[in-house]
Write a protein that holds these residues in place. Structure first.
Motif, PDB file in Angstrom:
ATOM      1  N   ALA A   1     -44.095  16.912 -36.104  1.00 43.37           N
ATOM      2  CA  ALA A   1     -43.789  18.258 -36.591  1.00 43.37           C
ATOM      3  C   ALA A   1     -43.859  19.270 -35.460  1.00 43.37           C
ATOM      4  N   MET A   2     -44.883  19.132 -34.603  1.00 41.94           N
ATOM      5  CA  MET A   2     -45.033  20.065 -33.484  1.00 41.94           C
ATOM      6  C   MET A   2     -43.831  19.971 -32.554  1.00 41.94           C
ATOM      7  N   LEU A   3     -43.447  18.731 -32.239  1.00 45.25           N
ATOM      8  CA  LEU A   3     -42.326  18.540 -31.324  1.00 45.25           C
ATOM      9  C   LEU A   3     -41.032  19.047 -31.959  1.00 45.25           C
ATOM     10  N   GLY A   4     -40.881  18.774 -33.261  1.00 47.75           N
ATOM     11  CA  GLY A   4     -39.684  19.227 -33.957  1.00 47.75           C
ATOM     12  C   GLY A   4     -39.537  20.739 -33.884  1.00 47.75           C
ATOM     13  N   ALA A   5     -40.632  21.444 -34.189  1.00 49.41           N
ATOM     14  CA  ALA A   5     -40.597  22.909 -34.149  1.00 49.41           C
ATOM     15  C   ALA A   5     -40.269  23.389 -32.737  1.00 49.41           C
TER      16      ALA A   5
ATOM     17  N   ILE B   1     -38.543  21.845 -30.416  1.00 50.55           N
ATOM     18  CA  ILE B   1     -37.152  21.596 -30.036  1.00 50.55           C
ATOM     19  C   ILE B   1     -36.230  22.624 -30.698  1.00 50.55           C
ATOM     20  N   VAL B   2     -36.498  22.915 -31.975  1.00 50.15           N
ATOM     21  CA  VAL B   2     -35.696  23.940 -32.655  1.00 50.15           C
ATOM     22  C   VAL B   2     -35.784  25.261 -31.896  1.00 50.15           C
ATOM     23  N   TYR B   3     -37.017  25.617 -31.502  1.00 49.67           N
ATOM     24  CA  TYR B   3     -37.204  26.877 -30.786  1.00 49.67           C
ATOM     25  C   TYR B   3     -36.492  26.836 -29.436  1.00 49.67           C
ATOM     26  N   MET B   4     -36.535  25.668 -28.788  1.00 51.72           N
ATOM     27  CA  MET B   4     -35.905  25.563 -27.473  1.00 51.72           C
ATOM     28  C   MET B   4     -34.388  25.744 -27.582  1.00 51.72           C
ATOM     29  N   VAL B   5     -33.790  25.088 -28.588  1.00 41.52           N
ATOM     30  CA  VAL B   5     -32.343  25.227 -28.774  1.00 41.52           C
ATOM     31  C   VAL B   5     -31.989  26.691 -28.986  1.00 41.52           C
ATOM     32  N   MET B   6     -32.777  27.365 -29.831  1.00 39.75           N
ATOM     33  CA  MET B   6     -32.493  28.777 -30.103  1.00 39.75           C
ATOM     34  C   MET B   6     -32.689  29.628 -28.860  1.00 39.75           C
TER      35      MET B   6
ATOM     36  N   THR C   1     -36.185  34.608 -20.669  1.00 43.18           N
ATOM     37  CA  THR C   1     -37.120  33.875 -19.810  1.00 43.18           C
ATOM     38  C   THR C   1     -38.364  33.410 -20.552  1.00 43.18           C
ATOM     39  N   VAL C   2     -39.036  34.363 -21.194  1.00 43.40           N
ATOM     40  CA  VAL C   2     -40.296  34.015 -21.858  1.00 43.40           C
ATOM     41  C   VAL C   2     -40.070  32.995 -22.979  1.00 43.40           C
ATOM     42  N   PRO C   3     -39.062  33.188 -23.861  1.00 37.16           N
ATOM     43  CA  PRO C   3     -38.835  32.158 -24.880  1.00 37.16           C
ATOM     44  C   PRO C   3     -38.570  30.776 -24.295  1.00 37.16           C
ATOM     45  N   VAL C   4     -37.810  30.703 -23.205  1.00 39.06           N
ATOM     46  CA  VAL C   4     -37.526  29.384 -22.625  1.00 39.06           C
ATOM     47  C   VAL C   4     -38.806  28.755 -22.078  1.00 39.06           C
ATOM     48  N   LEU C   5     -39.606  29.569 -21.373  1.00 39.70           N
ATOM     49  CA  LEU C   5     -40.877  29.051 -20.857  1.00 39.70           C
ATOM     50  C   LEU C   5     -41.776  28.585 -21.999  1.00 39.70           C
ATOM     51  N   LEU C   6     -41.828  29.403 -23.047  1.00 40.06           N
ATOM     52  CA  LEU C   6     -42.656  29.067 -24.200  1.00 40.06           C
ATOM     53  C   LEU C   6     -42.203  27.767 -24.840  1.00 40.06           C
ATOM     54  N   ALA C   7     -40.875  27.631 -24.974  1.00 39.67           N
ATOM     55  CA  ALA C   7     -40.332  26.418 -25.587  1.00 39.67           C
ATOM     56  C   ALA C   7     -40.765  25.200 -24.784  1.00 39.67           C
TER      57      ALA C   7
ATOM     58  N   GLY D   1     -46.491  19.347 -27.803  1.00 41.58           N
ATOM     59  CA  GLY D   1     -46.086  18.414 -28.858  1.00 41.58           C
ATOM     60  C   GLY D   1     -46.131  16.980 -28.357  1.00 41.58           C
ATOM     61  N   VAL D   2     -45.619  16.778 -27.137  1.00 40.10           N
ATOM     62  CA  VAL D   2     -45.620  15.434 -26.549  1.00 40.10           C
ATOM     63  C   VAL D   2     -47.054  14.958 -26.345  1.00 40.10           C
ATOM     64  N   MET D   3     -47.928  15.881 -25.871  1.00 39.05           N
ATOM     65  CA  MET D   3     -49.329  15.507 -25.654  1.00 39.05           C
ATOM     66  C   MET D   3     -49.987  15.071 -26.959  1.00 39.05           C
ATOM     67  N   GLN D   4     -49.662  15.797 -28.042  1.00 35.88           N
ATOM     68  CA  GLN D   4     -50.232  15.436 -29.350  1.00 35.88           C
ATOM     69  C   GLN D   4     -49.777  14.035 -29.760  1.00 35.88           C
TER      70      GLN D   4
END
Lengths: 169, 506
Positions: free
Chosen positions: A14-18, A20-25, A39-45, A52-55
């Motif tokens: 779920a974390m990774l899914g959210a 990826i959606v944010y990254m695409v946007m 810039t900030v949204p991309v860094l955040l994504a 998510g991967v760590m989890q």
């Protein structure tokens, strides 16, 4: 596989899914030259995806560990979920349905009527098993609460809640 | 300073405001005492009531709620053996046994009096330290603010309960949600999907009402029908002199109280951890330092003193970063920040320069509310005990209605009502996933501040990020943030049973 690991795995997905959606946007935002609003949204994504991967990895790690150990030795987190509680998904769904209906009809039907109806039904849904449902009391509390809140906010706090069908009051 | 404080008291001592504060303290105590309701909820639900009031009256009410709710947790901790809020977990350890030994009144009296002393101590510290801190903070620029925001967020994310990865994710997700709306600097619309209501982003209050109140109601639906609600036993107040304990006992507890107060204040200042941690830490230390440490956990008033002094000393601590930097240290102060902003006041170092009288009105309100709490909580105890018996299945639906009213009251649009449902569902998902909600909230609030200051800082230094690291204060905070993450990773790799975890597990 223990249910705990399965749960951690689902959380990771779920974390990774959210993320990826944010990254695409974030990549669809205009710009991407130098430092701009994207810039900030991309860094955040990126950070979100990494976490998510760590989890996911930690869930897999625990799984391997749990398999190697004897069944009695659960991973650390088990202490949190150990308390046996009876969970009723049906009550949750009913409650969500009631809240949804309440909010949807708040505008057209109005605050006073919808609040009384919602409270009455929600009291019934949440009544503990060892309690009797007392319809007259519930109805009375629902109507009085609704009226008091509506009038209090209208008269004392200048907040006009949607009157709906009772517009003539 | 004395003159300003005098003015502050002058403002608070009007019939109108005193009455409001009395109601606020009483409501706060109820919210603190009833397990499942919290200080955050109390302040969030009452915030809409203050819209039509002036800033002095409105902020006094919020402060009264904060103080009442922080202290109210001890009632259920002692009478029901269930902590009303996480900040009174350690109160149960000795308060519960004292109640069973028939010394409930003594435990309550000790708890209330030392809550009072802890609060007063922390307010005094706030009054002396905050103006000095504000002077230092006046020289802060975007680099420093960015670094402090990142530091606060890292701290709250790594120290919140649960795993660090989940905490950090919650914080980052909070920032992500805060990026919805019109972007700072070049005012581009981001993630609004053409919905005009989203231009301004989600309102802070709808996020908090949803995450804390609506999620709580959904959570109750899950188990509430099977839960057995504890019945509060009443205590006899006959033949009780003063607050139910002797002067000798009081004197014996003073060193313990002083130490716990300092712990509570120190932990309260740090963003991310507050009364929920400090009561446990000071309990452990009090037990270690006591001569009769064996009697702790079996009904020693020292345990109640340590826990209650520490959790209330956090009030002044938590207000410090809020008032001087505009950075909320926990969820209650996050809502207080919302309260400040609604009344057109921007907390930060300039607050002390531009709104001096108002700052001291808040200080005065804190003191008056604390005194009210002392008397109302002890002498009105029987009434509060009655309220503990109000069934949850009646109480929580009414609270949901109040949430809806509060959200609608923000700007009279149903969009905000839908937002609280959305964030309620998210909050419920967080509970299910064992992810703390506090980092999300703080991320949501500090996100825009971090982004704006990052952009400004980069503009000042021609897009050279190194300036953030070479500016002494900013560099220190960023370094500390990194050190914190590394330390957490390190201690996660080498699990050592910490004292707090041990206690939480038992």
């Amino acid at each position: 596989m223990s249910t705990l690991n399965k749960k951690e795995l689902i959380i990771g997905v779920a974390m990774l899914g959210a993320s990826i959606v944010y990254m695409v946007m974030a990549y669809r935002l205009p710009g991407h030259e130098g430092v701009d609003a994207a810039t900030v949204p991309v860094l955040l994504a990126g950070l979100l995806s990494l976490l998510g991967v760590m989890q996911l990895f930690s869930a897999f790690g625990n799984k391997a560990q749990a398999a190697a150990e004897t069944p009695s030795q659960l991973p650390d987190d088990s202490a949190e979920v150990a308390a046996p509680e009876i969970i009723e998904p049906k009550t949750v769904l009913k409650t969500l349905g009631l809240i949804l209906g309440y909010m949807a009809l708040l505008g057209p039907v109005g605050f006073p009527i919808m609040t009384a109806v919602y409270l009455y039904l929600q009291f019934i849904v949440l009544t503990p098993l060892n309690h009797k449902v007392r319809h007259p009391t519930y109805a009375l509390i629902a109507v009085i609460s609704s009226a008091v809140i509506y009038l209090l906010f209208r008269e004392a706090f200048d907040l006009m809640l949607p009157p709906g069908l009772l517009n003539f009051l | 300073m004395l003159e300003l404080l005098q003015q502050g008291f002058g403002a608070v001592f009007s019939l109108n405001i005193l009455l409001l504060m009395a109601i606020g303290v009483a409501m706060g105590i109820v919210f603190g005492a009833v397990p499942g309701l919290s200080a955050t909820m109390a302040v969030a639900l009452c915030l809409p009531l203050t819209f039509t009031m002036g800033p002095q009256a409105g902020l006094s009410l919020l402060v009264a709620l904060f103080i009442g709710a922080t202290s109210g947790g001890l009632i259920s901790a002692i009478l029901l053996k269930i902590p009303g809020t996480p900040s009174s977990i350690a109160t149960v350890f000795d308060g519960g046994p004292l109640m069973e030994q028939g010394q409930g009144v003594k435990a309550l009296g000790v708890g209330i009096v030392f809550s009072f002393l802890g609060t007063i101590f922390s307010i005094a510290a706030l009054m002396f330290i905050a103006p000095q801190l504000a002077k230092v903070a006046l020289s802060f620029g975007p680099h420093e603010y960015f670094a402090i925001a990142v530091f606060s967020l890292t701290l709250i994310a790594t120290l919140s309960a649960g795993s660090m990865v989940k905490g950090l994710f919650a914080g980052a997700l909070g920032i992500a949600v805060s990026t919805i709306g019109i972007a700072p600097v070049e005012a581009v619309r981001r993630f609004t999907f053409g919905i005009s209501e989203l231009n301004g982003g989600f309102s802070m209050l709808t996020v908090m009402i949803g995450m804390f109140a609506v999620a709580e109601i959904i959570k109750l639906a899950e188990t509430g029908r099977h839960a057995v609600q504890g019945k509060a036993r009443s205590v006899s107040m006959k033949n009780i002199k003063g607050f139910g304990f002797s002067l000798k006992e009081f004197r014996e507890q003073l060193p313990n109280a002083g130490r716990s107060g300092l712990i509570g204040l120190g932990i309260g200042i740090l963003p991310g951890i507050g009364a929920g941690t400090s009561n446990l830490v000071s309990y452990i230390i009090a037990k270690k330092r006591a001569k009769d440490s064996d009697s702790y956990g079996k009904g020693n008033i020292g345990g109640v003193v340590a826990s209650e002094t520490a959790n209330n000393a956090g009030i002044g601590g938590a207000m410090m970063p809020l008032m001087t930097l505009g950075i909320p240290g926990d969820t209650v102060t996050a809502i207080m920040l919302g309260g400040f902003l609604i009344h057109g006041i921007q907390p930060g170092p300039l607050l002390f320069v531009s709104q001096g009288p108002l700052v001291y009105t808040i200080f005065a309100a804190l003191i008056v509310a604390t005194v009210m709490m002392l008397f109302m909580e002890f002498y009105g105890l029987r009434l509060f005990i009655k309220l503990l018996d109000v069934p949850k299945h009646i109480l929580l639906p009414i609270i949901l209605v109040l949430c809806v009213v509060g959200a609608f009251g923000l700007s009279s649009r149903l969009f905000d009502v839908w937002s609280i449902l959305l964030f309620g569902l998210l909050g419920y998902a967080f509970v299910k996933a064992g992810t703390p909600a506090a980092p999300f909230i703080i991320g949501f609030i500090l996100g825009p501040m971090a982004e704006t200051n990052l952009r400004r800082g980069l503009m000042l230094s021609d897009n050279n990020f190194m300036d953030f690291l070479t500016t002494p204060i900013a560099g220190t905070f960023l370094g500390l943030a990194l050190a914190f993450v590394l330390w957490q990773v390190f201690s996660a790799l080498r699990p050592k049973p910490s004292a707090i975890n041990e206690i939480l597990r038992t």
